[in-house]
Scaffold this motif. Structure first.
Motif, PDB file in Angstrom:
ATOM      1  N   MET A 126      51.259 -43.992 -11.563  1.00 49.07           N
ATOM      2  CA  MET A 126      51.464 -42.573 -11.326  1.00 49.07           C
ATOM      3  C   MET A 126      52.336 -41.922 -12.402  1.00 49.07           C
ATOM      4  O   MET A 126      52.103 -40.780 -12.811  1.00 49.07           O
ATOM      5  CB  MET A 126      52.121 -42.387  -9.952  1.00 49.07           C
ATOM      6  N   PHE A 127      53.334 -42.670 -12.889  1.00 44.72           N
ATOM      7  CA  PHE A 127      54.316 -42.091 -13.809  1.00 44.72           C
ATOM      8  C   PHE A 127      54.218 -42.626 -15.237  1.00 44.72           C
ATOM      9  O   PHE A 127      55.140 -42.456 -16.026  1.00 44.72           O
ATOM     10  CB  PHE A 127      55.724 -42.317 -13.258  1.00 44.72           C
ATOM     11  N   GLY A 128      53.091 -43.259 -15.560  1.00 43.19           N
ATOM     12  CA  GLY A 128      52.932 -43.757 -16.929  1.00 43.19           C
ATOM     13  C   GLY A 128      53.930 -44.847 -17.260  1.00 43.19           C
ATOM     14  O   GLY A 128      54.552 -44.831 -18.329  1.00 43.19           O
ATOM     15  N   GLY A 129      54.059 -45.801 -16.353  1.00 41.19           N
ATOM     16  CA  GLY A 129      55.075 -46.826 -16.529  1.00 41.19           C
ATOM     17  C   GLY A 129      54.542 -48.207 -16.833  1.00 41.19           C
ATOM     18  O   GLY A 129      53.333 -48.461 -16.784  1.00 41.19           O
ATOM     19  N   GLU A 130      55.460 -49.095 -17.151  1.00 42.55           N
ATOM     20  CA  GLU A 130      55.185 -50.516 -17.332  1.00 42.55           C
ATOM     21  C   GLU A 130      56.226 -51.295 -16.537  1.00 42.55           C
ATOM     22  O   GLU A 130      57.344 -50.801 -16.330  1.00 42.55           O
ATOM     23  CB  GLU A 130      55.215 -50.905 -18.813  1.00 42.55           C
ATOM     24  N   ILE A 131      55.867 -52.493 -16.111  1.00 44.90           N
ATOM     25  CA  ILE A 131      56.704 -53.251 -15.195  1.00 44.90           C
ATOM     26  C   ILE A 131      57.332 -54.458 -15.863  1.00 44.90           C
ATOM     27  O   ILE A 131      56.656 -55.218 -16.557  1.00 44.90           O
ATOM     28  CB  ILE A 131      55.885 -53.683 -13.965  1.00 44.90           C
ATOM     29  N   ILE A 132      58.639 -54.613 -15.642  1.00 43.04           N
ATOM     30  CA  ILE A 132      59.354 -55.833 -16.024  1.00 43.04           C
ATOM     31  C   ILE A 132      59.569 -56.620 -14.743  1.00 43.04           C
ATOM     32  O   ILE A 132      60.233 -56.137 -13.814  1.00 43.04           O
ATOM     33  CB  ILE A 132      60.717 -55.526 -16.685  1.00 43.04           C
ATOM     34  N   SER A 133      59.001 -57.799 -14.646  1.00 46.37           N
ATOM     35  CA  SER A 133      59.134 -58.623 -13.448  1.00 46.37           C
ATOM     36  C   SER A 133      60.513 -59.267 -13.400  1.00 46.37           C
ATOM     37  O   SER A 133      60.935 -59.927 -14.349  1.00 46.37           O
ATOM     38  CB  SER A 133      58.059 -59.713 -13.433  1.00 46.37           C
ATOM     39  N   ALA A 134      61.217 -59.053 -12.288  1.00 48.08           N
ATOM     40  CA  ALA A 134      62.539 -59.654 -12.091  1.00 48.08           C
ATOM     41  C   ALA A 134      62.418 -60.755 -11.047  1.00 48.08           C
ATOM     42  O   ALA A 134      62.842 -60.609  -9.897  1.00 48.08           O
ATOM     43  CB  ALA A 134      63.547 -58.602 -11.654  1.00 48.08           C
ATOM     44  N   ASP A 135      61.806 -61.850 -11.456  1.00 52.30           N
ATOM     45  CA  ASP A 135      61.578 -62.974 -10.559  1.00 52.30           C
ATOM     46  C   ASP A 135      61.848 -64.259 -11.322  1.00 52.30           C
ATOM     47  O   ASP A 135      61.235 -64.514 -12.363  1.00 52.30           O
ATOM     48  CB  ASP A 135      60.145 -62.959 -10.022  1.00 52.30           C
ATOM     49  N   SER A 136      62.737 -65.086 -10.787  1.00 52.42           N
ATOM     50  CA  SER A 136      63.190 -66.271 -11.514  1.00 52.42           C
ATOM     51  C   SER A 136      62.134 -67.358 -11.630  1.00 52.42           C
ATOM     52  O   SER A 136      62.289 -68.285 -12.433  1.00 52.42           O
ATOM     53  CB  SER A 136      64.432 -66.854 -10.832  1.00 52.42           C
ATOM     54  N   GLY A 185      45.660 -52.744 -14.390  1.00 51.99           N
ATOM     55  CA  GLY A 185      45.805 -52.236 -15.743  1.00 51.99           C
ATOM     56  C   GLY A 185      47.222 -51.904 -16.161  1.00 51.99           C
ATOM     57  O   GLY A 185      47.450 -51.522 -17.319  1.00 51.99           O
ATOM     58  N   VAL A 186      48.188 -52.038 -15.259  1.00 54.31           N
ATOM     59  CA  VAL A 186      49.585 -51.747 -15.603  1.00 54.31           C
ATOM     60  C   VAL A 186      50.176 -52.941 -16.359  1.00 54.31           C
ATOM     61  O   VAL A 186      50.160 -54.067 -15.848  1.00 54.31           O
ATOM     62  CB  VAL A 186      50.419 -51.472 -14.338  1.00 54.31           C
ATOM     63  N   PRO A 187      50.688 -52.742 -17.564  1.00 55.83           N
ATOM     64  CA  PRO A 187      51.290 -53.858 -18.313  1.00 55.83           C
ATOM     65  C   PRO A 187      52.489 -54.438 -17.561  1.00 55.83           C
ATOM     66  O   PRO A 187      53.322 -53.701 -17.028  1.00 55.83           O
ATOM     67  CB  PRO A 187      51.733 -53.202 -19.628  1.00 55.83           C
ATOM     68  N   HIS A 188      52.538 -55.764 -17.507  1.00 56.00           N
ATOM     69  CA  HIS A 188      53.652 -56.478 -16.885  1.00 56.00           C
ATOM     70  C   HIS A 188      54.334 -57.354 -17.927  1.00 56.00           C
ATOM     71  O   HIS A 188      53.665 -57.993 -18.751  1.00 56.00           O
ATOM     72  CB  HIS A 188      53.157 -57.347 -15.727  1.00 56.00           C
ATOM     73  N   HIS A 189      55.644 -57.392 -17.882  1.00 51.65           N
ATOM     74  CA  HIS A 189      56.440 -58.159 -18.841  1.00 51.65           C
ATOM     75  C   HIS A 189      57.254 -59.231 -18.126  1.00 51.65           C
ATOM     76  O   HIS A 189      57.566 -59.107 -16.946  1.00 51.65           O
ATOM     77  CB  HIS A 189      57.388 -57.228 -19.606  1.00 51.65           C
ATOM     78  N   ARG A 196      58.164 -46.345 -26.762  1.00 55.39           N
ATOM     79  CA  ARG A 196      56.770 -45.911 -26.775  1.00 55.39           C
ATOM     80  C   ARG A 196      56.503 -44.741 -25.834  1.00 55.39           C
ATOM     81  O   ARG A 196      55.361 -44.383 -25.587  1.00 55.39           O
ATOM     82  CB  ARG A 196      55.863 -47.092 -26.432  1.00 55.39           C
ATOM     83  N   GLY A 197      57.587 -44.161 -25.296  1.00 51.94           N
ATOM     84  CA  GLY A 197      57.439 -42.996 -24.442  1.00 51.94           C
ATOM     85  C   GLY A 197      56.932 -43.300 -23.047  1.00 51.94           C
ATOM     86  O   GLY A 197      56.455 -42.401 -22.343  1.00 51.94           O
ATOM     87  N   ARG A 198      57.047 -44.555 -22.641  1.00 53.47           N
ATOM     88  CA  ARG A 198      56.614 -44.957 -21.308  1.00 53.47           C
ATOM     89  C   ARG A 198      57.832 -45.082 -20.388  1.00 53.47           C
ATOM     90  O   ARG A 198      58.980 -45.032 -20.834  1.00 53.47           O
ATOM     91  CB  ARG A 198      55.869 -46.286 -21.373  1.00 53.47           C
ATOM     92  N   VAL A 199      57.591 -45.272 -19.096  1.00 53.55           N
ATOM     93  CA  VAL A 199      58.669 -45.365 -18.108  1.00 53.55           C
ATOM     94  C   VAL A 199      58.828 -46.825 -17.667  1.00 53.55           C
ATOM     95  O   VAL A 199      57.871 -47.418 -17.171  1.00 53.55           O
ATOM     96  CB  VAL A 199      58.378 -44.480 -16.881  1.00 53.55           C
ATOM     97  N   PRO A 200      60.012 -47.411 -17.834  1.00 51.65           N
ATOM     98  CA  PRO A 200      60.208 -48.804 -17.423  1.00 51.65           C
ATOM     99  C   PRO A 200      60.527 -48.921 -15.931  1.00 51.65           C
ATOM    100  O   PRO A 200      61.358 -48.189 -15.392  1.00 51.65           O
ATOM    101  CB  PRO A 200      61.403 -49.257 -18.266  1.00 51.65           C
ATOM    102  N   SER A 210      56.026 -31.684  -9.611  1.00 54.12           N
ATOM    103  CA  SER A 210      55.186 -32.464  -8.707  1.00 54.12           C
ATOM    104  C   SER A 210      53.958 -32.982  -9.431  1.00 54.12           C
ATOM    105  O   SER A 210      53.520 -32.424 -10.431  1.00 54.12           O
ATOM    106  CB  SER A 210      54.739 -31.602  -7.519  1.00 54.12           C
ATOM    107  N   CYS A 211      53.436 -34.073  -8.915  1.00 47.35           N
ATOM    108  CA  CYS A 211      52.219 -34.647  -9.481  1.00 47.35           C
ATOM    109  C   CYS A 211      51.220 -34.874  -8.356  1.00 47.35           C
ATOM    110  O   CYS A 211      51.545 -34.731  -7.187  1.00 47.35           O
ATOM    111  CB  CYS A 211      52.520 -35.962 -10.214  1.00 47.35           C
ATOM    112  N   ASP A 212      50.023 -35.197  -8.710  1.00 44.74           N
ATOM    113  CA  ASP A 212      48.969 -35.399  -7.717  1.00 44.74           C
ATOM    114  C   ASP A 212      48.683 -36.886  -7.618  1.00 44.74           C
ATOM    115  O   ASP A 212      47.800 -37.407  -8.305  1.00 44.74           O
ATOM    116  CB  ASP A 212      47.712 -34.644  -8.138  1.00 44.74           C
TER     117      ASP A 212
END
Length: 314
Positions: free
Chosen positions: A28-38, A59-63, A93-97, A300-302
């Motif tokens: 929704m917010f143009g983000g990418e995910i950093i996984s915080a799992d040991s 399709g969301v990039p995960h790190h 890169r202008g994305r949301v972490p 607001s966004c849709d």
């Protein structure tokens, strides 16, 4: 005063649905995910760690997923260093972490900005410590620091403290936060969470979690390494090596262990008064997106509506 970059945190207990919610919010917010799992940092440790699948990522990039092999040492310090690198790259890169996970110490190392020593570890001493049981390690630590405050069962933490003493590292931990964080919490009432844990455990057993662990052991993962990973990997390894009379007995004990762990997760997260806990019985996506819009200072966004309860089952 220069404004800190913004970081969104989705923290929660096992089987809470935080991964699925994180994916939809990142989309929704143009983000990418950093996984915080040991445990999800290890390649091949999929079902046992509850690792999100490529299909579920949508399709969301995960790190910080699948970056280590069996028997490799990976510390909170390693996580923080790599998380900082990933977050800064996403921002550049202008994305949301989005930092998403349930390992509280990993999350805190980033959100609180723990300052840690860069002193190289003594690997020979570490090998000596690895040969000892957790109670033996704790006894060693107490003999050196009688008033130490640490969980006697937290093997990794006890070992790290012994290593610091051995290395003469008098570094005193303090914090220097790098990011302005919005912290959202995901969990359920006790009885609902217990049911979700049982449902997920049964599903993962049907998907072949025992075969996953057996394959990892056959590929060279040590029993000691599996025991250190805990929960699913420890209990299934014990079942494979004959410490349980039946798979049913193992699953019953594992279910109790996961529930106890979820309780400890909540104890950790509840200490952080900055976490806003989402109402998972309502519309957590709408609630979270409203918080994020306000945090990011955007209109607001849709949001793309979801089908059924898909986001809550990842």
């Amino acid at each position: 005063m220069q404004q800190k970059p913004k970081l969104i945190v989705i923290a929660g207990t096992n089987a809470s649905g935080k991964s699925g919610l994180g994916v939809e919010l990142a989309r929704m917010f143009g983000g990418e995910i950093i996984s915080a799992d040991s445990r999800q940092v290890f390649r091949g440790y999929d079902l046992g760690s509850g690792k999100i699948t490529p299909e579920e990522m949508k399709g969301v990039p995960h790190h910080l997923i699948d970056i280590c092999d069996s028997n490799e040492f990976f510390s909170m310090h390693d996580f923080q260093r790599l998380a900082y690198r990933a977050i800064d790259d996403i921002l550049a890169r202008g994305r949301v972490p989005f930092l998403v996970g349930g390992t509280g110490l990993y999350i805190a190392s980033v959100t609180e900005g723990y300052i840690m020593s860069d002193r190289a570890p003594d690997l020979a001493y570490r090998d000596e410590l690895e040969k000892k049981t957790t109670p033996e390690l704790y006894t060693m630590l107490v003999s050196l620091v009688p008033d130490v405050e640490v969980d006697a069962k937290n093997r990794n933490r006890v070992m790290r403290m012994l290593e610091k003493i051995h290395d003469g590292d008098d570094h005193r931990p303090h914090s220097a936060p790098r990011y302005d964080c919005l912290k959202l919490g995901v969990t359920w009432d006790r009885e609902t969470l217990k049911a979700r844990i049982d449902e997920r455990l049964e599903k993962r057993m049907q998907q072949g979690m025992v075969d996953e662990v057996r394959g990892l052991l056959e590929s060279g993962a040590s029993v000691e390494f599996m025991n250190k990973l805990g929960l699913e990997y420890r209990y299934i390894t014990q079942y494979i090596t004959g410490e349980f009379a039946s798979e049913a007995e193992m699953c019953a004990q594992l279910s109790l262990a996961i529930k106890r762990f979820a309780k400890r997760q909540m104890t950790w997260f509840r200490r952080d008064k900055e976490i806003r806990w989402l109402d998972m019985t309502g519309d957590p996506l709408a609630e979270a997106s409203a918080c994020i819009r306000d945090f990011l200072g955007i209109g607001s966004c849709d949001p793309q509506r979801l089908q059924g309860d898909d986001i809550l089952n990842i």
